[in-house]
Design a protein around this motif. Structure first.
Motif: not given
Length: 265
Positions: A31-32, A128-130, A138-142
């Motif tokens: 995820i990172a 922060w997430d938005f 990696d937002p998609s993986k998270r």
């Protein structure tokens, strides 16, 4: 070494322990992927997430802290230093599902203040997430993992349970039984309340959980071609072994069979 409830003032140090210790963890790596390049952003993400969770009802954090005279680390021995105590070296994050999911009170805060702080922390995390401000993530993986976690301990089988979200021990203090003690706190709660304990385990943590009596009933598959897996595991109080495990295993087998049939057709 002793355990105590985490205070809000502990969060920066606990974030340091988390970031350093989990740098090579396979789930964090997924995820990172840019955590080394943007280490400060990666570490600050732990601060935000721990702070937001700690203020939510139903969440409890316990930390491990050294005592004066504990066995020093290898580096301390090399320098001729003693363990002076007071160092935060690990933590466990727990949440309670069901009718007793209120959690403990945030120390030194009124209910109104705690609700206000929780709201602010949640808004900050959302912001922060938005806007994808954490460049290490990696937002998609998270989002993939968040979706998987939401399916593991459903209310149909686990209406009441303690869930272990994280247990981390600083690398300098591993193999001393600290992780075992942090997990045992929750197992004692489960035994007293006659409810199960659930965890999604990486490969590195699975041995500890198996040693404590957890049993795997499913795998969460993620990554490229779903080659990476996490073990979904449950611990059941003495005298209630199998009460939740067999139902969860049967449900997982049905889903697996259905998925395999779809692939064949």
């Amino acid at each position: 070494m002793h355990l105590r409830p985490m205070q809000l003032s502990d969060i920066p140090v606990i974030a340091d322990v988390s970031a350093e210790t989990q740098l090579e963890d396979e789930i964090v790596e997924f995820i990172a992927p840019h955590r080394s390049k943007y280490y400060t952003s990666y570490r600050d993400g732990f601060v935000r997430r721990i702070h937001a969770r700690r203020l939510k009802p139903g969440w409890i954090y316990w930390v491990a802290e050294t005592d004066h005279g504990d066995e020093p680390t290898a580096l301390q021995k090399m320098r001729g230093e003693e363990e002076l105590g007071g160092r935060l070296i690990g933590y466990a994050a727990w949440t309670r599902k069901g009718s007793r999911g209120e959690g403990d009170d945030v120390a030194h805060m009124s209910v109104l203040d705690a609700e206000f702080e929780s709201c602010l922390a949640g808004l900050k995390s959302f912001y922060w997430d938005f806007f994808n401000l954490d460049w290490s993530m990696d937002p998609s993986k998270r989002a993939i993992l968040t979706g998987l976690f939401a399916q593991t301990f459903g209310d149909d089988i686990f209406p009441e349970a303690w869930l272990l979200a994280n247990v981390v021990t600083h690398t300098d203090y591993q193999r001393r039984g600290i992780g075992t003690r942090l997990v045992q706190w929750g197992l004692d709660q489960c035994e007293a309340e006659r409810v199960p304990c659930g965890v999604e385990s990486s490969f590195a943590g699975r041995r500890l959980y198996e040693k404590l009596g957890f049993r795997k009933f499913d795998d969460l598959r993620y990554g490229e071609n779903e080659k990476e897996t996490m073990a979904v595991m449950v611990w059941e109080p003495p005298g209630l072994e199998g009460r939740w495990f067999h139902k969860a295993k049967a449900a997982a087998d049905i889903l697996e069979t259905g998925a395999s049939s779809m692939l064949v057709t």
